[in-house]
Design an enzyme around this catalytic site. Sequence first.
Site, mmCIF file in Angstrom:
data_model
loop_
_atom_site.group_PDB
_atom_site.id
_atom_site.type_symbol
_atom_site.label_atom_id
_atom_site.label_comp_id
_atom_site.label_asym_id
_atom_site.label_seq_id
_atom_site.Cartn_x
_atom_site.Cartn_y
_atom_site.Cartn_z
ATOM 1 N N ASP A 70 0.945 -1.273 0.129
ATOM 2 C CA ASP A 70 -0.077 -0.021 0.052
ATOM 3 C C ASP A 70 0.710 1.299 0.084
ATOM 4 O OD1 ASP A 70 -2.480 -1.292 -0.158
ATOM 5 O OD2 ASP A 70 -2.422 -1.437 1.891
ATOM 6 N N LYS A 97 -5.577 -3.270 -7.086
ATOM 7 C CA LYS A 97 -6.143 -2.509 -6.173
ATOM 8 C C LYS A 97 -7.280 -1.676 -6.792
ATOM 9 C CE LYS A 97 -3.187 -3.829 -2.854
ATOM 10 N NZ LYS A 97 -3.731 -4.327 -1.398
ATOM 11 N N ARG A 101 -2.265 0.152 -9.993
ATOM 12 C CA ARG A 101 -1.424 1.377 -9.225
ATOM 13 C C ARG A 101 -0.111 1.370 -9.692
ATOM 14 N NH1 ARG A 101 -3.103 0.390 -2.822
ATOM 15 N NH2 ARG A 101 -5.135 1.471 -3.096
ATOM 16 N N ARG A 144 -4.608 6.018 -2.174
ATOM 17 C CA ARG A 144 -3.264 5.794 -2.147
ATOM 18 C C ARG A 144 -2.702 6.772 -3.124
ATOM 19 N NH1 ARG A 144 -2.381 3.432 2.744
ATOM 20 N NH2 ARG A 144 -3.798 1.425 2.986
#
Length: 182
Positions: A70, A97, A101, A144
Site C-alpha cells: 500500500d 487494487k 497502481r 493511495r
Amino acid sequence: MLVPKSSVLLKGVLLNPSRIEAFKVLEQMGAKVHYELKGQMGAEPVGDIYIQHSPLKAVTISKNIASLIDELPALAVAMAVASGVSVVHNAKELRFKESDRIATTLANLEKLGIECHALEDGFQIKGGAFKRPKEPLESFKDHRIALSFAMALLACGGALEGVECVAVSFPHFLDLLKRIVA
C-alpha cells in the site's frame, strides 16, 4: 521529505516492524528518519517519527512486498527524486487494487517529467526533478494515488483532480495538508 529545508513530526505512530517497513526503505534511500518510542498501545510500540528533507539515492525493492504494497505509490514518489534508477519487483498485486497502481503511479510521474517504465511485476523509475505539470494529475479515484501525488505536488506545485477520495483512509488529510503548507 521532498521539499528542501522541510521536516515533519508524526506523533503517535504504531512502530512495530511491519508498520514502519516503508520508513526503513526510505532510510535505505538516505532519508533522515528518527524514531522516539513513547509507550505501548496493547502489544504495539507507539512513538513519534521525525523526518527531514535529505537527498535520496535509488533502491531496489523485491522483498517484504506484502508489508509495502500500500505504500509503494508513495515510495515511487520518493524514488522519482532519488539519484539513480529504482526498481520494484514482485508487486504484481498493485495491478489489482482500487486502480492499477502501477499504471496510475507511472502516468502521474510521467506528467511530472519523470522517466519511468512498467514491468510485469512492478516498475522502474529514473530519479530526477519534478516539473510542474502542465495539466492536473489524476487520483484515478484511488486514495493511495491521491495521497502520494498530493505530496509530490508540494515539491513542484500543480493540481490534483479527484483528491476527495482520500477520505476513504484519511478523512482529515486535506485539512491537515492546508495547515502544513500555511
